[in-house]
Motif scaffolding. Sequence first.
Motif, PDB file in Angstrom:
ATOM      1  N   VAL A  29      -3.140  -7.271 -11.297  1.00  0.00           N
ATOM      2  CA  VAL A  29      -4.196  -7.454 -12.282  1.00  0.00           C
ATOM      3  C   VAL A  29      -5.148  -6.271 -12.226  1.00  0.00           C
ATOM      4  CG1 VAL A  29      -6.041  -8.973 -13.071  1.00  0.00           C
ATOM      5  CG2 VAL A  29      -4.065  -9.946 -11.906  1.00  0.00           C
ATOM      6  N   ARG A  30      -5.418  -5.676 -13.370  1.00  0.00           N
ATOM      7  CA  ARG A  30      -6.411  -4.607 -13.462  1.00  0.00           C
ATOM      8  C   ARG A  30      -7.601  -5.133 -14.250  1.00  0.00           C
ATOM      9  NH1 ARG A  30      -9.187  -1.014 -10.948  1.00  0.00           N
ATOM     10  NH2 ARG A  30     -10.249   0.318 -12.405  1.00  0.00           N
ATOM     11  N   GLN A  31      -8.749  -5.130 -13.593  1.00  0.00           N
ATOM     12  CA  GLN A  31     -10.007  -5.543 -14.205  1.00  0.00           C
ATOM     13  C   GLN A  31     -10.882  -4.308 -14.343  1.00  0.00           C
ATOM     14  OE1 GLN A  31     -11.064  -8.504 -11.313  1.00  0.00           O
ATOM     15  NE2 GLN A  31      -9.895 -10.096 -12.350  1.00  0.00           N
ATOM     16  N   PRO A  32     -11.982  -4.371 -15.084  1.00  0.00           N
ATOM     17  CA  PRO A  32     -12.789  -3.168 -15.314  1.00  0.00           C
ATOM     18  C   PRO A  32     -13.244  -2.437 -14.051  1.00  0.00           C
ATOM     19  CG  PRO A  32     -13.479  -4.879 -16.803  1.00  0.00           C
ATOM     20  CD  PRO A  32     -12.473  -5.497 -15.885  1.00  0.00           C
ATOM     21  N   ARG A  33     -13.560  -3.164 -12.982  1.00  0.00           N
ATOM     22  CA  ARG A  33     -14.020  -2.496 -11.767  1.00  0.00           C
ATOM     23  C   ARG A  33     -13.224  -2.865 -10.531  1.00  0.00           C
ATOM     24  NH1 ARG A  33     -20.063  -4.211 -11.937  1.00  0.00           N
ATOM     25  NH2 ARG A  33     -18.948  -6.101 -12.442  1.00  0.00           N
ATOM     26  N   ALA A  34     -12.049  -3.451 -10.696  1.00  0.00           N
ATOM     27  CA  ALA A  34     -11.270  -3.883  -9.540  1.00  0.00           C
ATOM     28  C   ALA A  34      -9.786  -3.999  -9.888  1.00  0.00           C
ATOM     29  CB  ALA A  34     -11.773  -5.232  -9.046  1.00  0.00           C
ATOM     30  N   THR A  35      -8.959  -4.013  -8.839  1.00  0.00           N
ATOM     31  CA  THR A  35      -7.530  -4.239  -8.966  1.00  0.00           C
ATOM     32  C   THR A  35      -7.164  -5.364  -8.010  1.00  0.00           C
ATOM     33  OG1 THR A  35      -7.151  -1.918  -9.466  1.00  0.00           O
ATOM     34  CG2 THR A  35      -5.254  -3.192  -8.773  1.00  0.00           C
ATOM     35  N   ALA A  36      -6.377  -6.316  -8.476  1.00  0.00           N
ATOM     36  CA  ALA A  36      -5.991  -7.443  -7.633  1.00  0.00           C
ATOM     37  C   ALA A  36      -4.477  -7.539  -7.563  1.00  0.00           C
ATOM     38  CB  ALA A  36      -6.566  -8.743  -8.187  1.00  0.00           C
ATOM     39  N   LEU A  37      -3.991  -7.992  -6.431  1.00  0.00           N
ATOM     40  CA  LEU A  37      -2.576  -8.249  -6.219  1.00  0.00           C
ATOM     41  C   LEU A  37      -2.459  -9.657  -5.645  1.00  0.00           C
ATOM     42  CD1 LEU A  37       0.323  -7.105  -6.221  1.00  0.00           C
ATOM     43  CD2 LEU A  37      -0.069  -6.440  -3.862  1.00  0.00           C
ATOM     44  N   GLU A  38      -1.630 -10.498  -6.267  1.00  0.00           N
ATOM     45  CA  GLU A  38      -1.473 -11.883  -5.825  1.00  0.00           C
ATOM     46  C   GLU A  38      -0.003 -12.208  -5.650  1.00  0.00           C
ATOM     47  OE1 GLU A  38      -3.289 -14.181  -8.865  1.00  0.00           O
ATOM     48  OE2 GLU A  38      -5.309 -13.533  -8.326  1.00  0.00           O
ATOM     49  N   LEU A  65      -5.285 -10.205  -2.773  1.00  0.00           N
ATOM     50  CA  LEU A  65      -6.353  -9.279  -2.401  1.00  0.00           C
ATOM     51  C   LEU A  65      -6.930  -8.695  -3.672  1.00  0.00           C
ATOM     52  CD1 LEU A  65      -4.677  -7.295   0.508  1.00  0.00           C
ATOM     53  CD2 LEU A  65      -6.458  -9.018   0.726  1.00  0.00           C
ATOM     54  N   ARG A  66      -8.247  -8.531  -3.699  1.00  0.00           N
ATOM     55  CA  ARG A  66      -8.892  -7.820  -4.798  1.00  0.00           C
ATOM     56  C   ARG A  66      -9.615  -6.628  -4.184  1.00  0.00           C
ATOM     57  NH1 ARG A  66     -12.967  -9.764  -9.445  1.00  0.00           N
ATOM     58  NH2 ARG A  66     -12.147 -11.748  -8.817  1.00  0.00           N
ATOM     59  N   HIS A  67      -9.270  -5.445  -4.656  1.00  0.00           N
ATOM     60  CA  HIS A  67      -9.887  -4.211  -4.166  1.00  0.00           C
ATOM     61  C   HIS A  67     -10.818  -3.675  -5.240  1.00  0.00           C
ATOM     62  CE1 HIS A  67     -10.393  -0.564  -1.881  1.00  0.00           C
ATOM     63  NE2 HIS A  67     -10.157   0.127  -2.983  1.00  0.00           N
ATOM     64  N   TRP A  68     -12.103  -3.654  -4.923  1.00  0.00           N
ATOM     65  CA  TRP A  68     -13.100  -3.141  -5.855  1.00  0.00           C
ATOM     66  C   TRP A  68     -13.082  -1.619  -5.828  1.00  0.00           C
ATOM     67  CZ3 TRP A  68     -15.385  -6.431  -9.073  1.00  0.00           C
ATOM     68  CH2 TRP A  68     -15.339  -7.782  -8.742  1.00  0.00           C
ATOM     69  N   THR A  73     -12.891  -4.949  -0.261  1.00  0.00           N
ATOM     70  CA  THR A  73     -11.684  -5.724  -0.500  1.00  0.00           C
ATOM     71  C   THR A  73     -11.968  -7.179  -0.169  1.00  0.00           C
ATOM     72  OG1 THR A  73     -10.291  -3.841   0.050  1.00  0.00           O
ATOM     73  CG2 THR A  73      -9.245  -5.992   0.084  1.00  0.00           C
ATOM     74  N   ALA A  74     -11.569  -8.086  -1.047  1.00  0.00           N
ATOM     75  CA  ALA A  74     -11.791  -9.517  -0.847  1.00  0.00           C
ATOM     76  C   ALA A  74     -10.449 -10.237  -0.757  1.00  0.00           C
ATOM     77  CB  ALA A  74     -12.606 -10.089  -2.003  1.00  0.00           C
ATOM     78  N   LEU A  75     -10.387 -11.235   0.110  1.00  0.00           N
ATOM     79  CA  LEU A  75      -9.219 -12.085   0.250  1.00  0.00           C
ATOM     80  C   LEU A  75      -9.309 -13.210  -0.773  1.00  0.00           C
ATOM     81  CD1 LEU A  75      -6.703 -12.789   1.957  1.00  0.00           C
ATOM     82  CD2 LEU A  75      -8.205 -14.167   3.390  1.00  0.00           C
ATOM     83  N   ARG A  76      -8.175 -13.540  -1.398  1.00  0.00           N
ATOM     84  CA  ARG A  76      -8.144 -14.582  -2.433  1.00  0.00           C
ATOM     85  C   ARG A  76      -7.084 -15.621  -2.087  1.00  0.00           C
ATOM     86  NH1 ARG A  76     -10.084 -12.498  -7.657  1.00  0.00           N
ATOM     87  NH2 ARG A  76      -8.564 -13.778  -8.729  1.00  0.00           N
ATOM     88  N   PHE A  77      -7.445 -16.899  -2.261  1.00  0.00           N
ATOM     89  CA  PHE A  77      -6.502 -17.999  -2.166  1.00  0.00           C
ATOM     90  C   PHE A  77      -6.295 -18.506  -3.589  1.00  0.00           C
ATOM     91  CE2 PHE A  77      -8.658 -17.830   1.895  1.00  0.00           C
ATOM     92  CZ  PHE A  77      -7.598 -17.839   2.769  1.00  0.00           C
ATOM     93  N   VAL A  78      -5.041 -18.715  -3.976  1.00  0.00           N
ATOM     94  CA  VAL A  78      -4.702 -18.988  -5.366  1.00  0.00           C
ATOM     95  C   VAL A  78      -3.877 -20.275  -5.467  1.00  0.00           C
ATOM     96  CG1 VAL A  78      -3.506 -18.074  -7.390  1.00  0.00           C
ATOM     97  CG2 VAL A  78      -4.596 -16.511  -5.795  1.00  0.00           C
ATOM     98  N   ALA A  79      -4.229 -21.126  -6.409  1.00  0.00           N
ATOM     99  CA  ALA A  79      -3.391 -22.250  -6.843  1.00  0.00           C
ATOM    100  C   ALA A  79      -3.145 -22.014  -8.326  1.00  0.00           C
ATOM    101  CB  ALA A  79      -4.092 -23.580  -6.610  1.00  0.00           C
ATOM    102  N   ASP A  80      -1.879 -21.986  -8.740  1.00  0.00           N
ATOM    103  CA  ASP A  80      -1.544 -21.521 -10.076  1.00  0.00           C
ATOM    104  C   ASP A  80      -0.486 -22.414 -10.713  1.00  0.00           C
ATOM    105  OD1 ASP A  80      -1.746 -19.625 -12.168  1.00  0.00           O
ATOM    106  OD2 ASP A  80       0.062 -18.625 -11.467  1.00  0.00           O
ATOM    107  N   ALA A  81      -0.682 -22.719 -11.978  1.00  0.00           N
ATOM    108  CA  ALA A  81       0.325 -23.418 -12.779  1.00  0.00           C
ATOM    109  C   ALA A  81       0.555 -22.573 -14.021  1.00  0.00           C
ATOM    110  CB  ALA A  81      -0.162 -24.808 -13.167  1.00  0.00           C
ATOM    111  N   ASN A  82       1.803 -22.175 -14.261  1.00  0.00           N
ATOM    112  CA  ASN A  82       2.078 -21.375 -15.445  1.00  0.00           C
ATOM    113  C   ASN A  82       3.358 -21.824 -16.111  1.00  0.00           C
ATOM    114  OD1 ASN A  82       4.308 -19.773 -14.345  1.00  0.00           O
ATOM    115  ND2 ASN A  82       2.732 -18.946 -12.996  1.00  0.00           N
ATOM    116  N   ALA A  83       3.468 -21.461 -17.381  1.00  0.00           N
ATOM    117  CA  ALA A  83       4.637 -21.824 -18.169  1.00  0.00           C
ATOM    118  C   ALA A  83       4.960 -20.693 -19.129  1.00  0.00           C
ATOM    119  CB  ALA A  83       4.375 -23.106 -18.957  1.00  0.00           C
TER     120      ALA A  83
END
Length: 153
Positions: A29-38, A65-68, A73-83
């Motif tokens: 994920v690329r956000q305006p001021r950060a990049t995240a990998l999940e 992880l989200r790297h500003w 760098t911040a640690l992320r815990f994710v619960a995700d439902a996708n279709a």
Amino acid sequence: MRRVLLPALTLLAGSCVPLAAQSAMVSLVRQPRATALEFTVPITDLEAKSHGDSTYAHLGVGLGLRHWDDGDTALRFVADANASGGKFFGALGAIVEIPPGEGGFIGPRLRLGWAFQRAWALSLEGEHLERPFTHGLTPRRRSNLGLALTVRF
């Protein structure tokens, strides 16, 4: 950050072994001021076919992880439902983000986009994280839009 990273990677590797037959998902994920990998491993995967069209659903949990851009760098815990079905991809998730030296943020995430193939999707992501138990004048909210590339293995 090293004290948190090693146990998180160990937990991630240990949780992937029994689920190797199912499909894991990786999102960049690329956000305006950060990049995240999940990385999420499935709790369940479902696939339905009707008249040659298939719909795929994934419910999973994982780490990220989200790297500003300023170096944090911040640690992320994710619960995700996708279709995904046809060319449509949609996901709804819950995020817990723990920046170093701060209290945690928690909140929802929504992704809508296009599935190029069964295993690839490009989507627009919106998330709104809040720090629920903070006192004083510290930042309590963090909302971001981003572009996410999701790959299923």
